[in-house]
Write an enzyme that holds these catalytic residues in place. Structure first.
Site, PDB file in Angstrom:
ATOM      1  N   HIS A 235      -1.240  -4.713 -28.676  1.00 41.84           N
ATOM      2  CA  HIS A 235      -2.535  -5.099 -29.235  1.00 41.84           C
ATOM      3  C   HIS A 235      -2.600  -6.617 -29.170  1.00 41.84           C
ATOM      4  O   HIS A 235      -1.596  -7.293 -29.370  1.00 41.84           O
ATOM      5  CB  HIS A 235      -2.650  -4.652 -30.698  1.00 41.84           C
TER       6      HIS A 235
ATOM      7  N   ASN B  26      -0.894   2.382 -25.490  1.00 45.94           N
ATOM      8  CA  ASN B  26      -0.962   1.342 -24.465  1.00 45.94           C
ATOM      9  C   ASN B  26      -0.074   0.137 -24.747  1.00 45.94           C
ATOM     10  O   ASN B  26      -0.292  -0.938 -24.223  1.00 45.94           O
ATOM     11  CB  ASN B  26      -2.415   0.931 -24.221  1.00 45.94           C
TER      12      ASN B  26
ATOM     13  N   GLU C 297      -6.441 -11.629 -38.230  1.00 49.61           N
ATOM     14  CA  GLU C 297      -5.312 -10.748 -37.944  1.00 49.61           C
ATOM     15  C   GLU C 297      -3.978 -11.418 -38.251  1.00 49.61           C
ATOM     16  O   GLU C 297      -3.068 -10.779 -38.779  1.00 49.61           O
ATOM     17  CB  GLU C 297      -5.369 -10.273 -36.495  1.00 49.61           C
TER      18      GLU C 297
ATOM     19  N   LYS D  58       3.366  -2.074 -29.983  1.00 51.62           N
ATOM     20  CA  LYS D  58       3.059  -0.818 -30.664  1.00 51.62           C
ATOM     21  C   LYS D  58       4.243   0.160 -30.672  1.00 51.62           C
ATOM     22  O   LYS D  58       5.211  -0.014 -29.933  1.00 51.62           O
ATOM     23  CB  LYS D  58       1.841  -0.174 -30.003  1.00 51.62           C
TER      24      LYS D  58
ATOM     25  N   TYR E 281      -7.130  -1.802 -38.942  1.00 51.24           N
ATOM     26  CA  TYR E 281      -8.101  -1.337 -37.943  1.00 51.24           C
ATOM     27  C   TYR E 281      -9.423  -0.891 -38.578  1.00 51.24           C
ATOM     28  O   TYR E 281     -10.187  -0.150 -37.969  1.00 51.24           O
ATOM     29  CB  TYR E 281      -7.498  -0.200 -37.110  1.00 51.24           C
TER      30      TYR E 281
END
Length: 140
Positions: free
Chosen positions: A117, A114, A128, A11, A51
């Site tokens: 993913h 965080n 995905e 990310k 998302y």
């Protein structure tokens, strides 16, 4: 044990801090192979589409905007039980709850930022991976 493929995203918080190599090393040390990889900058529309499953949740707009805030590294990891193994290497979503040595324990700055993913199931992984990669790009 089944050889699987899973999607991994490094990310914007992690790419901004130049952690791609350190994160990839953790995947490789766990026995996962990177069979496709590219660095991209998602638009808010692309991040929202990816998302979309979370569109009715209160955190959706924040997640969409965060994922479009800087470059990400999208990649396909392959290995035995790759989905489960990847999730173990990532650690709990909340870095405060993540086990020592996991990516999120070492690198995440918050629940929202965080660092990584990962797909949560075989069906999700297929969807995905197809969102970001054509079959020609999977070169394991």
């Amino acid at each position: 044990m089944a050889v699987e493929r899973t999607l991994s995203i490094i990310k914007p918080d992690a790419t901004k801090r130049n952690l791609t190599g350190k994160i990839n090393q953790k995947f490789e040390d766990a026995g996962l192979r990177i069979v496709a990889q590219k660095r991209i900058h998602l638009t808010p529309e692309q991040a929202g589409k990816f998302y979309e499953v979370h569109k009715d949740r209160p955190f959706f707009a924040e997640l969409r905007d965060f994922m479009a805030s800087g470059p990400v590294v999208v990649q396909v990891l392959e290995g035995e039980n790759a989905i489960t193994k990847n999730r173990e290497v990532m650690g709990a979503t909340n870095p405060a709850d993540a086990a020592p040595g996991t990516i999120r324990k070492e690198f995440a700055t918050s629940v929202g930022e965080n660092s990584v993913h990962g797909s949560d199931a075989p069906e999700t992984a297929r969807e995905e991976i197809a969102f970001f990669f054509s079959g020609l790009e999977l070169v394991g």
